[in-house]
Design a protein around this motif. Structure first.
Motif, PDB file in Angstrom:
ATOM      1  N   GLU A  58      -7.590  -4.232   7.444  1.00  0.00           N
ATOM      2  CA  GLU A  58      -8.129  -4.707   6.175  1.00  0.00           C
ATOM      3  C   GLU A  58      -9.630  -4.484   6.088  1.00  0.00           C
ATOM      4  OE1 GLU A  58      -6.767  -8.717   5.771  1.00  0.00           O
ATOM      5  OE2 GLU A  58      -4.978  -8.108   4.671  1.00  0.00           O
ATOM      6  N   ALA A  59     -10.317  -4.522   7.226  1.00  0.00           N
ATOM      7  CA  ALA A  59     -11.753  -4.259   7.226  1.00  0.00           C
ATOM      8  C   ALA A  59     -12.049  -2.808   6.876  1.00  0.00           C
ATOM      9  CB  ALA A  59     -12.341  -4.598   8.599  1.00  0.00           C
ATOM     10  N   LEU A  60     -11.066  -1.940   7.065  1.00  0.00           N
ATOM     11  CA  LEU A  60     -11.243  -0.514   6.784  1.00  0.00           C
ATOM     12  C   LEU A  60     -10.686  -0.115   5.425  1.00  0.00           C
ATOM     13  CD1 LEU A  60     -10.213   0.863  10.308  1.00  0.00           C
ATOM     14  CD2 LEU A  60     -12.529   0.554   9.413  1.00  0.00           C
ATOM     15  N   THR A  61     -10.305  -1.114   4.632  1.00  0.00           N
ATOM     16  CA  THR A  61      -9.696  -0.837   3.331  1.00  0.00           C
ATOM     17  C   THR A  61     -10.337  -1.703   2.249  1.00  0.00           C
ATOM     18  OG1 THR A  61      -7.970  -2.487   3.751  1.00  0.00           O
ATOM     19  CG2 THR A  61      -7.453  -0.197   4.322  1.00  0.00           C
ATOM     20  N   PHE A  62     -10.011  -1.392   0.999  1.00  0.00           N
ATOM     21  CA  PHE A  62     -10.443  -2.231  -0.122  1.00  0.00           C
ATOM     22  C   PHE A  62      -9.298  -2.317  -1.128  1.00  0.00           C
ATOM     23  CE2 PHE A  62     -11.535   2.097  -1.282  1.00  0.00           C
ATOM     24  CZ  PHE A  62     -11.225   2.189  -2.638  1.00  0.00           C
ATOM     25  N   PRO A  63      -9.174  -3.461  -1.822  1.00  0.00           N
ATOM     26  CA  PRO A  63      -8.050  -3.641  -2.742  1.00  0.00           C
ATOM     27  C   PRO A  63      -8.363  -3.174  -4.164  1.00  0.00           C
ATOM     28  CG  PRO A  63      -9.195  -5.717  -2.444  1.00  0.00           C
ATOM     29  CD  PRO A  63      -9.933  -4.704  -1.612  1.00  0.00           C
ATOM     30  N   VAL A  64      -7.343  -2.629  -4.818  1.00  0.00           N
ATOM     31  CA  VAL A  64      -7.405  -2.294  -6.244  1.00  0.00           C
ATOM     32  C   VAL A  64      -6.255  -3.037  -6.920  1.00  0.00           C
ATOM     33  CG1 VAL A  64      -7.281  -0.467  -7.982  1.00  0.00           C
ATOM     34  CG2 VAL A  64      -8.420  -0.030  -5.790  1.00  0.00           C
ATOM     35  N   ASP A  65      -6.550  -3.676  -8.037  1.00  0.00           N
ATOM     36  CA  ASP A  65      -5.566  -4.530  -8.699  1.00  0.00           C
ATOM     37  C   ASP A  65      -4.292  -3.786  -9.082  1.00  0.00           C
ATOM     38  OD1 ASP A  65      -6.569  -7.416  -9.348  1.00  0.00           O
ATOM     39  OD2 ASP A  65      -8.309  -6.115  -9.522  1.00  0.00           O
ATOM     40  N   GLY A  66      -3.164  -4.452  -8.838  1.00  0.00           N
ATOM     41  CA  GLY A  66      -1.864  -3.854  -9.103  1.00  0.00           C
ATOM     42  C   GLY A  66      -1.634  -3.530 -10.567  1.00  0.00           C
ATOM     43  N   GLN A  67      -2.035  -4.439 -11.463  1.00  0.00           N
ATOM     44  CA  GLN A  67      -1.813  -4.189 -12.890  1.00  0.00           C
ATOM     45  C   GLN A  67      -2.545  -2.931 -13.348  1.00  0.00           C
ATOM     46  OE1 GLN A  67      -3.847  -6.426 -16.030  1.00  0.00           O
ATOM     47  NE2 GLN A  67      -1.864  -6.938 -16.921  1.00  0.00           N
ATOM     48  N   LEU A  68      -3.766  -2.754 -12.871  1.00  0.00           N
ATOM     49  CA  LEU A  68      -4.527  -1.556 -13.228  1.00  0.00           C
ATOM     50  C   LEU A  68      -3.800  -0.303 -12.749  1.00  0.00           C
ATOM     51  CD1 LEU A  68      -7.015  -0.004 -14.213  1.00  0.00           C
ATOM     52  CD2 LEU A  68      -8.116  -0.514 -12.028  1.00  0.00           C
ATOM     53  N   LEU A  69      -3.348  -0.323 -11.502  1.00  0.00           N
ATOM     54  CA  LEU A  69      -2.677   0.859 -10.957  1.00  0.00           C
ATOM     55  C   LEU A  69      -1.371   1.158 -11.685  1.00  0.00           C
ATOM     56  CD1 LEU A  69      -3.393   0.288  -7.183  1.00  0.00           C
ATOM     57  CD2 LEU A  69      -4.213   2.204  -8.562  1.00  0.00           C
ATOM     58  N   LEU A  87      -4.065  -1.571  -1.138  1.00  0.00           N
ATOM     59  CA  LEU A  87      -5.219  -1.327  -0.277  1.00  0.00           C
ATOM     60  C   LEU A  87      -5.430   0.178  -0.114  1.00  0.00           C
ATOM     61  CD1 LEU A  87      -4.614  -3.975   2.541  1.00  0.00           C
ATOM     62  CD2 LEU A  87      -6.434  -4.020   0.819  1.00  0.00           C
ATOM     63  N   PHE A  88      -6.653   0.616  -0.377  1.00  0.00           N
ATOM     64  CA  PHE A  88      -7.051   2.008  -0.171  1.00  0.00           C
ATOM     65  C   PHE A  88      -7.996   2.078   1.026  1.00  0.00           C
ATOM     66  CE2 PHE A  88      -5.633   2.184  -4.489  1.00  0.00           C
ATOM     67  CZ  PHE A  88      -5.329   3.505  -4.776  1.00  0.00           C
ATOM     68  N   ALA A  89      -7.961   3.200   1.728  1.00  0.00           N
ATOM     69  CA  ALA A  89      -8.886   3.395   2.847  1.00  0.00           C
ATOM     70  C   ALA A  89     -10.319   3.468   2.334  1.00  0.00           C
ATOM     71  CB  ALA A  89      -8.534   4.674   3.598  1.00  0.00           C
ATOM     72  N   ASN A  90     -11.238   2.823   3.058  1.00  0.00           N
ATOM     73  CA  ASN A  90     -12.650   2.842   2.666  1.00  0.00           C
ATOM     74  C   ASN A  90     -13.216   4.257   2.572  1.00  0.00           C
ATOM     75  OD1 ASN A  90     -13.498   0.233   2.133  1.00  0.00           O
ATOM     76  ND2 ASN A  90     -13.837  -0.257   4.288  1.00  0.00           N
ATOM     77  N   ILE A 125       4.610   7.315   3.389  1.00  0.00           N
ATOM     78  CA  ILE A 125       3.250   6.807   3.185  1.00  0.00           C
ATOM     79  C   ILE A 125       2.709   6.232   4.492  1.00  0.00           C
ATOM     80  CG2 ILE A 125       1.816   5.244   1.806  1.00  0.00           C
ATOM     81  CD1 ILE A 125       3.272   7.208   0.030  1.00  0.00           C
ATOM     82  N   ASN A 126       1.460   6.526   4.786  1.00  0.00           N
ATOM     83  CA  ASN A 126       0.804   5.937   5.954  1.00  0.00           C
ATOM     84  C   ASN A 126       0.215   4.584   5.554  1.00  0.00           C
ATOM     85  OD1 ASN A 126      -0.703   5.205   8.158  1.00  0.00           O
ATOM     86  ND2 ASN A 126      -1.980   7.045   8.205  1.00  0.00           N
ATOM     87  N   PRO A 127       0.795   3.471   6.019  1.00  0.00           N
ATOM     88  CA  PRO A 127       0.331   2.146   5.580  1.00  0.00           C
ATOM     89  C   PRO A 127      -1.087   1.806   6.031  1.00  0.00           C
ATOM     90  CG  PRO A 127       1.946   1.940   7.352  1.00  0.00           C
ATOM     91  CD  PRO A 127       1.922   3.385   6.966  1.00  0.00           C
ATOM     92  N   GLU A 128      -1.623   2.558   6.977  1.00  0.00           N
ATOM     93  CA  GLU A 128      -3.004   2.300   7.395  1.00  0.00           C
ATOM     94  C   GLU A 128      -4.010   2.834   6.377  1.00  0.00           C
ATOM     95  OE1 GLU A 128      -3.846   3.557  11.335  1.00  0.00           O
ATOM     96  OE2 GLU A 128      -2.310   2.281  12.253  1.00  0.00           O
ATOM     97  N   LYS A 129      -3.550   3.748   5.511  1.00  0.00           N
ATOM     98  CA  LYS A 129      -4.447   4.343   4.514  1.00  0.00           C
ATOM     99  C   LYS A 129      -4.122   3.901   3.090  1.00  0.00           C
ATOM    100  CE  LYS A 129      -6.739   7.868   5.429  1.00  0.00           C
ATOM    101  NZ  LYS A 129      -8.153   8.148   5.740  1.00  0.00           N
ATOM    102  N   LEU A 130      -2.869   3.471   2.869  1.00  0.00           N
ATOM    103  CA  LEU A 130      -2.427   3.094   1.524  1.00  0.00           C
ATOM    104  C   LEU A 130      -1.307   2.064   1.681  1.00  0.00           C
ATOM    105  CD1 LEU A 130      -3.177   4.131  -1.374  1.00  0.00           C
ATOM    106  CD2 LEU A 130      -1.141   5.565  -1.257  1.00  0.00           C
TER     107      LEU A 130
END
Length: 365
Positions: free
Chosen positions: A9-20, A257-260, A356-361
Protein backbone atom coordinates in the motif's frame (compact mmCIF):
# COMPACT_ATOMS: atom_id res chain seq x y z
CA UNK A 1 -4.18 4.76 17.21
CA UNK A 2 -1.44 4.09 14.66
CA UNK A 3 -2.63 2.26 11.55
CA UNK A 4 -0.02 0.01 10.00
CA UNK A 5 0.47 0.50 6.28
CA UNK A 6 1.55 -2.54 4.33
CA UNK A 7 4.56 -2.32 2.05
CA UNK A 8 2.37 -2.81 -1.04
CA UNK A 9 0.00 0.00 0.00
CA UNK A 10 2.94 2.34 0.59
CA UNK A 11 3.91 1.76 -3.04
CA UNK A 12 0.43 2.46 -4.39
CA UNK A 13 -2.24 5.16 -4.41
CA UNK A 14 -6.04 4.82 -4.58
CA UNK A 15 -8.36 6.11 -7.31
CA UNK A 16 -12.08 6.22 -6.57
CA UNK A 17 -14.12 3.33 -7.93
CA UNK A 18 -17.03 5.45 -9.17
CA UNK A 19 -14.67 7.59 -11.25
CA UNK A 20 -13.03 4.53 -12.80
CA UNK A 21 -16.41 2.98 -13.60
CA UNK A 22 -17.39 5.97 -15.77
CA UNK A 23 -13.97 7.05 -17.04
CA UNK A 24 -13.78 5.02 -20.29
CA UNK A 25 -17.28 6.08 -21.31
CA UNK A 26 -16.79 9.69 -20.21
CA UNK A 27 -13.70 9.88 -22.40
CA UNK A 28 -15.16 8.07 -25.43
CA UNK A 29 -13.77 9.45 -28.67
CA UNK A 30 -15.72 10.95 -31.57
CA UNK A 31 -15.15 7.70 -33.45
CA UNK A 32 -16.89 5.56 -30.84
CA UNK A 33 -20.06 4.06 -32.40
CA UNK A 34 -22.08 4.96 -29.28
CA UNK A 35 -21.10 8.64 -29.43
CA UNK A 36 -23.77 11.11 -30.52
CA UNK A 37 -23.23 14.40 -32.32
CA UNK A 38 -22.40 17.43 -30.15
CA UNK A 39 -25.46 19.56 -29.52
CA UNK A 40 -26.20 23.04 -28.24
CA UNK A 41 -28.97 23.00 -25.67
CA UNK A 42 -30.76 25.67 -23.69
CA UNK A 43 -33.03 25.19 -20.69
CA UNK A 44 -34.23 27.41 -17.83
CA UNK A 45 -30.90 26.86 -16.05
CA UNK A 46 -28.77 28.13 -18.93
CA UNK A 47 -26.97 27.15 -22.11
CA UNK A 48 -24.92 23.99 -22.67
CA UNK A 49 -22.62 22.45 -25.25
CA UNK A 50 -22.81 18.70 -24.78
CA UNK A 51 -22.09 15.26 -26.19
CA UNK A 52 -23.64 11.99 -25.14
CA UNK A 53 -22.39 8.44 -25.38
CA UNK A 54 -25.44 6.18 -25.48
CA UNK A 55 -25.89 2.92 -23.59
CA UNK A 56 -24.78 -0.31 -25.20
CA UNK A 57 -27.23 -2.72 -23.60
CA UNK A 58 -25.09 -5.74 -24.45
CA UNK A 59 -22.68 -4.95 -21.62
CA UNK A 60 -23.51 -3.37 -18.23
CA UNK A 61 -20.26 -1.38 -18.20
CA UNK A 62 -21.21 0.45 -21.42
CA UNK A 63 -23.33 3.03 -19.61
CA UNK A 64 -24.70 6.28 -20.99
CA UNK A 65 -22.72 9.39 -20.02
CA UNK A 66 -23.26 12.97 -21.10
CA UNK A 67 -20.35 15.36 -20.98
CA UNK A 68 -21.36 19.00 -21.09
CA UNK A 69 -19.90 22.47 -20.76
CA UNK A 70 -22.18 25.03 -19.09
CA UNK A 71 -21.94 28.25 -21.12
CA UNK A 72 -22.06 30.81 -18.35
CA UNK A 73 -22.68 34.55 -18.73
CA UNK A 74 -23.72 34.13 -22.35
CA UNK A 75 -25.77 36.91 -23.92
CA UNK A 76 -28.51 36.08 -26.42
CA UNK A 77 -26.31 37.58 -29.17
CA UNK A 78 -23.40 35.32 -28.18
CA UNK A 79 -25.76 32.34 -28.15
CA UNK A 80 -26.83 33.11 -31.72
CA UNK A 81 -23.19 33.49 -32.76
CA UNK A 82 -22.36 30.15 -31.17
CA UNK A 83 -25.22 28.48 -33.05
CA UNK A 84 -23.94 29.95 -36.31
CA UNK A 85 -20.39 28.72 -35.63
CA UNK A 86 -21.79 25.30 -34.68
CA UNK A 87 -23.02 24.82 -38.25
CA UNK A 88 -19.38 24.98 -39.39
CA UNK A 89 -18.38 21.96 -37.30
CA UNK A 90 -17.48 19.10 -39.66
CA UNK A 91 -17.74 15.97 -37.54
CA UNK A 92 -17.00 13.65 -40.46
CA UNK A 93 -13.67 15.40 -40.95
CA UNK A 94 -13.08 15.19 -37.18
CA UNK A 95 -13.45 11.42 -37.41
CA UNK A 96 -11.71 10.85 -40.75
CA UNK A 97 -8.92 13.45 -40.79
CA UNK A 98 -8.52 14.61 -37.21
CA UNK A 99 -10.32 17.03 -34.93
CA UNK A 100 -8.27 20.07 -35.95
CA UNK A 101 -9.32 19.50 -39.55
CA UNK A 102 -12.97 19.28 -38.56
CA UNK A 103 -12.75 22.57 -36.68
CA UNK A 104 -10.77 24.61 -39.20
CA UNK A 105 -13.83 26.43 -40.57
CA UNK A 106 -14.63 27.82 -37.12
CA UNK A 107 -12.73 31.11 -37.03
CA UNK A 108 -13.52 32.22 -33.46
CA UNK A 109 -10.67 30.93 -31.27
CA UNK A 110 -12.78 30.74 -28.11
CA UNK A 111 -15.50 28.68 -29.81
CA UNK A 112 -12.94 26.51 -31.57
CA UNK A 113 -11.19 25.72 -28.27
CA UNK A 114 -14.56 25.05 -26.63
CA UNK A 115 -15.37 22.38 -29.21
CA UNK A 116 -11.83 21.01 -29.04
CA UNK A 117 -12.10 20.63 -25.25
CA UNK A 118 -15.40 18.75 -25.52
CA UNK A 119 -14.36 16.51 -28.43
CA UNK A 120 -11.03 15.50 -26.84
CA UNK A 121 -12.24 15.34 -23.23
CA UNK A 122 -10.44 12.82 -21.02
CA UNK A 123 -7.92 11.85 -23.67
CA UNK A 124 -4.99 9.82 -22.30
CA UNK A 125 -2.97 12.96 -21.50
CA UNK A 126 -5.80 14.30 -19.34
CA UNK A 127 -6.20 10.87 -17.73
CA UNK A 128 -2.48 10.99 -16.86
CA UNK A 129 -3.11 14.37 -15.20
CA UNK A 130 -5.96 12.84 -13.18
CA UNK A 131 -3.71 9.97 -12.05
CA UNK A 132 -1.02 12.48 -11.05
CA UNK A 133 -3.54 14.42 -8.95
CA UNK A 134 -4.81 11.28 -7.21
CA UNK A 135 -1.23 10.30 -6.44
CA UNK A 136 -0.63 13.77 -5.00
CA UNK A 137 -3.83 13.47 -2.96
CA UNK A 138 -2.54 10.23 -1.41
CA UNK A 139 0.84 11.80 -0.60
CA UNK A 140 -0.55 15.07 0.77
CA UNK A 141 -3.31 13.45 2.83
CA UNK A 142 -5.58 16.51 2.69
CA UNK A 143 -8.65 14.75 1.32
CA UNK A 144 -9.95 15.91 -2.06
CA UNK A 145 -7.93 19.16 -1.99
CA UNK A 146 -4.68 18.89 -3.95
CA UNK A 147 -1.97 21.53 -4.35
CA UNK A 148 0.59 21.23 -7.13
CA UNK A 149 3.08 23.32 -9.02
CA UNK A 150 2.60 23.38 -12.78
CA UNK A 151 6.24 22.65 -13.56
CA UNK A 152 6.19 19.55 -11.33
CA UNK A 153 3.18 18.22 -13.22
CA UNK A 154 4.73 18.97 -16.61
CA UNK A 155 7.88 17.14 -15.49
CA UNK A 156 5.81 14.13 -14.39
CA UNK A 157 4.23 14.10 -17.85
CA UNK A 158 7.72 13.54 -19.23
CA UNK A 159 8.27 16.91 -20.86
CA UNK A 160 11.76 18.40 -21.13
CA UNK A 161 12.64 21.72 -19.55
CA UNK A 162 13.99 24.60 -21.61
CA UNK A 163 17.41 26.15 -20.91
CA UNK A 164 15.91 28.62 -18.43
CA UNK A 165 14.44 25.77 -16.37
CA UNK A 166 10.86 26.26 -17.51
CA UNK A 167 8.75 24.63 -20.21
CA UNK A 168 7.77 25.62 -23.73
CA UNK A 169 4.79 27.98 -23.95
CA UNK A 170 2.90 25.46 -26.09
CA UNK A 171 3.11 22.85 -23.31
CA UNK A 172 2.13 25.38 -20.64
CA UNK A 173 -0.85 26.53 -22.68
CA UNK A 174 -1.98 22.95 -23.28
CA UNK A 175 -1.81 22.14 -19.58
CA UNK A 176 -3.98 25.11 -18.63
CA UNK A 177 -6.53 24.14 -21.29
CA UNK A 178 -6.53 20.56 -19.99
CA UNK A 179 -7.05 21.72 -16.40
CA UNK A 180 -9.86 24.10 -17.37
CA UNK A 181 -11.52 21.34 -19.45
CA UNK A 182 -11.42 18.99 -16.45
CA UNK A 183 -12.77 21.85 -14.30
CA UNK A 184 -15.70 23.07 -16.35
CA UNK A 185 -16.85 19.94 -18.19
CA UNK A 186 -19.60 18.21 -16.25
CA UNK A 187 -20.38 14.49 -16.43
CA UNK A 188 -24.02 13.46 -16.18
CA UNK A 189 -24.81 9.79 -15.59
CA UNK A 190 -27.36 7.62 -13.84
CA UNK A 191 -26.73 5.00 -11.19
CA UNK A 192 -29.21 2.22 -10.47
CA UNK A 193 -30.62 2.24 -6.95
CA UNK A 194 -32.66 -0.54 -5.39
CA UNK A 195 -35.54 0.75 -3.25
CA UNK A 196 -37.39 -2.19 -1.77
CA UNK A 197 -38.70 -4.19 -4.71
CA UNK A 198 -38.19 -1.33 -7.15
CA UNK A 199 -35.09 -0.26 -9.02
CA UNK A 200 -34.74 3.48 -9.42
CA UNK A 201 -31.98 5.70 -10.70
CA UNK A 202 -29.95 8.48 -9.16
CA UNK A 203 -28.65 11.07 -11.60
CA UNK A 204 -25.17 12.32 -10.78
CA UNK A 205 -23.63 15.54 -12.12
CA UNK A 206 -19.93 15.96 -11.38
CA UNK A 207 -16.81 17.52 -12.80
CA UNK A 208 -13.55 15.59 -12.60
CA UNK A 209 -12.09 18.45 -10.60
CA UNK A 210 -12.77 22.04 -9.63
CA UNK A 211 -10.01 24.63 -9.61
CA UNK A 212 -10.24 26.35 -6.25
CA UNK A 213 -7.20 28.60 -6.37
CA UNK A 214 -4.14 29.41 -8.44
CA UNK A 215 -0.88 31.24 -7.82
CA UNK A 216 1.25 33.51 -9.98
CA UNK A 217 4.91 33.83 -9.02
CA UNK A 218 5.45 37.17 -10.74
CA UNK A 219 2.77 39.41 -9.26
CA UNK A 220 2.56 42.02 -12.06
CA UNK A 221 1.44 39.32 -14.48
CA UNK A 222 -2.24 39.59 -15.36
CA UNK A 223 -3.82 36.12 -15.47
CA UNK A 224 -7.40 35.07 -16.11
CA UNK A 225 -7.91 31.31 -15.83
CA UNK A 226 -10.75 30.89 -18.34
CA UNK A 227 -9.55 33.63 -20.67
CA UNK A 228 -6.17 31.90 -20.81
CA UNK A 229 -7.85 28.62 -21.76
CA UNK A 230 -10.02 30.28 -24.41
CA UNK A 231 -7.64 32.75 -26.00
CA UNK A 232 -4.03 32.82 -24.80
CA UNK A 233 -1.01 30.64 -24.06
CA UNK A 234 -0.67 31.20 -20.32
CA UNK A 235 -0.48 28.91 -17.31
CA UNK A 236 -0.59 29.72 -13.61
CA UNK A 237 2.47 28.64 -11.63
CA UNK A 238 0.54 26.60 -9.05
CA UNK A 239 -3.01 25.37 -8.53
CA UNK A 240 -5.20 24.03 -5.77
CA UNK A 241 -7.93 21.74 -7.06
CA UNK A 242 -10.69 19.70 -5.49
CA UNK A 243 -11.16 16.16 -6.82
CA UNK A 244 -14.93 15.94 -7.19
CA UNK A 245 -15.13 12.13 -7.27
CA UNK A 246 -12.90 11.80 -4.20
CA UNK A 247 -14.63 9.93 -1.40
CA UNK A 248 -11.51 8.81 0.38
CA UNK A 249 -10.57 5.13 0.57
CA UNK A 250 -11.11 5.02 4.31
CA UNK A 251 -14.75 6.11 4.04
CA UNK A 252 -16.13 3.94 1.24
CA UNK A 253 -13.49 1.28 0.61
CA UNK A 254 -14.41 1.54 -3.08
CA UNK A 255 -11.20 2.15 -5.01
CA UNK A 256 -8.47 0.70 -7.19
CA UNK A 257 -4.84 0.86 -6.11
CA UNK A 258 -2.36 1.95 -8.78
CA UNK A 259 1.41 1.61 -8.53
CA UNK A 260 3.12 4.86 -7.51
CA UNK A 261 5.50 4.52 -10.44
CA UNK A 262 2.70 4.44 -13.04
CA UNK A 263 4.11 5.82 -16.28
CA UNK A 264 2.54 9.19 -17.10
CA UNK A 265 5.14 10.32 -19.64
CA UNK A 266 3.78 11.59 -22.94
CA UNK A 267 5.58 10.37 -26.03
CA UNK A 268 7.21 13.24 -27.88
CA UNK A 269 5.74 13.95 -31.28
CA UNK A 270 2.80 11.59 -30.87
CA UNK A 271 -0.87 12.40 -30.46
CA UNK A 272 -2.42 11.71 -27.06
CA UNK A 273 -5.11 9.58 -28.70
CA UNK A 274 -2.49 7.01 -29.75
CA UNK A 275 -1.49 6.33 -26.13
CA UNK A 276 -3.05 2.87 -26.13
CA UNK A 277 -1.16 1.82 -23.02
CA UNK A 278 -2.95 4.36 -20.80
CA UNK A 279 -6.28 3.53 -22.44
CA UNK A 280 -5.87 -0.19 -21.78
CA UNK A 281 -4.64 0.31 -18.21
CA UNK A 282 -7.63 2.51 -17.33
CA UNK A 283 -10.08 0.21 -19.10
CA UNK A 284 -8.79 -2.80 -17.18
CA UNK A 285 -9.02 -0.85 -13.90
CA UNK A 286 -12.58 0.11 -14.81
CA UNK A 287 -13.55 -3.48 -15.62
CA UNK A 288 -12.10 -4.56 -12.29
CA UNK A 289 -14.85 -2.45 -10.69
CA UNK A 290 -17.57 -3.79 -12.98
CA UNK A 291 -16.54 -7.45 -12.91
CA UNK A 292 -15.23 -9.74 -10.21
CA UNK A 293 -11.75 -11.08 -10.80
CA UNK A 294 -11.63 -14.85 -11.18
CA UNK A 295 -9.34 -16.49 -8.64
CA UNK A 296 -8.40 -13.00 -7.49
CA UNK A 297 -6.38 -12.10 -10.56
CA UNK A 298 -8.02 -13.18 -13.84
CA UNK A 299 -10.19 -10.79 -15.83
CA UNK A 300 -12.03 -11.92 -18.96
CA UNK A 301 -13.19 -9.20 -21.37
CA UNK A 302 -14.79 -9.38 -24.79
CA UNK A 303 -12.30 -8.49 -27.50
CA UNK A 304 -15.05 -6.48 -29.19
CA UNK A 305 -15.39 -4.14 -26.20
CA UNK A 306 -11.65 -3.94 -25.69
CA UNK A 307 -11.15 -2.73 -29.23
CA UNK A 308 -14.07 -0.28 -29.00
CA UNK A 309 -12.69 1.27 -25.82
CA UNK A 310 -9.16 1.41 -27.19
CA UNK A 311 -10.37 3.24 -30.32
CA UNK A 312 -9.24 0.35 -32.51
CA UNK A 313 -12.29 0.96 -34.65
CA UNK A 314 -11.08 0.72 -38.24
CA UNK A 315 -11.67 -2.21 -40.56
CA UNK A 316 -7.97 -3.11 -40.65
CA UNK A 317 -8.15 -6.03 -38.22
CA UNK A 318 -4.50 -6.97 -38.73
CA UNK A 319 -3.35 -3.49 -37.68
CA UNK A 320 -5.78 -3.45 -34.74
CA UNK A 321 -4.55 -6.82 -33.49
CA UNK A 322 -0.94 -5.76 -33.85
CA UNK A 323 -1.51 -2.57 -31.82
CA UNK A 324 -3.50 -4.43 -29.18
CA UNK A 325 -0.94 -7.17 -28.52
CA UNK A 326 1.92 -4.66 -28.60
CA UNK A 327 0.05 -2.67 -25.93
CA UNK A 328 -0.49 -5.83 -23.87
CA UNK A 329 3.26 -6.48 -24.08
CA UNK A 330 3.95 -2.95 -22.79
CA UNK A 331 1.76 -3.54 -19.73
CA UNK A 332 3.46 -6.90 -19.18
CA UNK A 333 6.88 -5.26 -19.34
CA UNK A 334 5.77 -2.68 -16.77
CA UNK A 335 4.44 -5.41 -14.50
CA UNK A 336 0.71 -4.65 -14.62
CA UNK A 337 -0.06 -7.86 -16.46
CA UNK A 338 1.40 -11.25 -15.70
CA UNK A 339 -0.15 -12.73 -18.82
CA UNK A 340 -2.89 -12.45 -21.44
CA UNK A 341 -4.40 -14.93 -23.85
CA UNK A 342 -7.22 -15.10 -26.36
CA UNK A 343 -10.09 -17.45 -25.56
CA UNK A 344 -12.64 -18.65 -28.10
CA UNK A 345 -16.12 -17.29 -27.39
CA UNK A 346 -19.66 -17.79 -28.58
CA UNK A 347 -20.69 -16.69 -32.09
CA UNK A 348 -17.05 -16.25 -33.12
CA UNK A 349 -16.59 -13.37 -30.64
CA UNK A 350 -13.32 -13.90 -28.81
CA UNK A 351 -12.55 -13.00 -25.22
CA UNK A 352 -9.22 -11.97 -23.78
CA UNK A 353 -8.19 -13.34 -20.40
CA UNK A 354 -5.85 -11.03 -18.52
CA UNK A 355 -3.83 -12.06 -15.51
CA UNK A 356 -3.57 -8.91 -13.38
CA UNK A 357 -0.59 -8.36 -11.09
CA UNK A 358 -2.20 -7.35 -7.75
CA UNK A 359 1.01 -5.65 -6.63
CA UNK A 360 0.58 -3.07 -9.41
CA UNK A 361 -3.21 -2.92 -9.81
CA UNK A 362 -5.68 -4.04 -7.14
CA UNK A 363 -9.39 -3.39 -6.62
CA UNK A 364 -11.11 -2.87 -3.27
CA UNK A 365 -14.86 -2.64 -2.77
Amino acid sequence: MVVAVSKSEALTFPVDGQLLMVLPRAGASVGNPDMQLPILRSDPDGYYLEMRVETDTSDPSEIAVTRRVPLEDLSSEEWEELKEQYTKLDLKNCTDQGISKGLEKIQDRKIQRLFMALLTFLNPRQVAIVLYLYRQAAHQGTGPAVFFRSNDLLESLGYTRTKDGGFASKLRSQLNRDLVALHRTELVFAQSLRKGNNIGAKVTIKSILRIKDFEIDNVPRDFDLVKAADYTYELADAYTVSLEFFDGPGRTGDYVLFANNVDMAQKLGSNAKSDYKTKLLIYLASRMKWDSLQEGQYLVVSKQYLFKNLDLLGSNSSRNNQIFWRTVDELKQEGYLLGAQELPGKKKISNIQFQINPEKLRAHQ
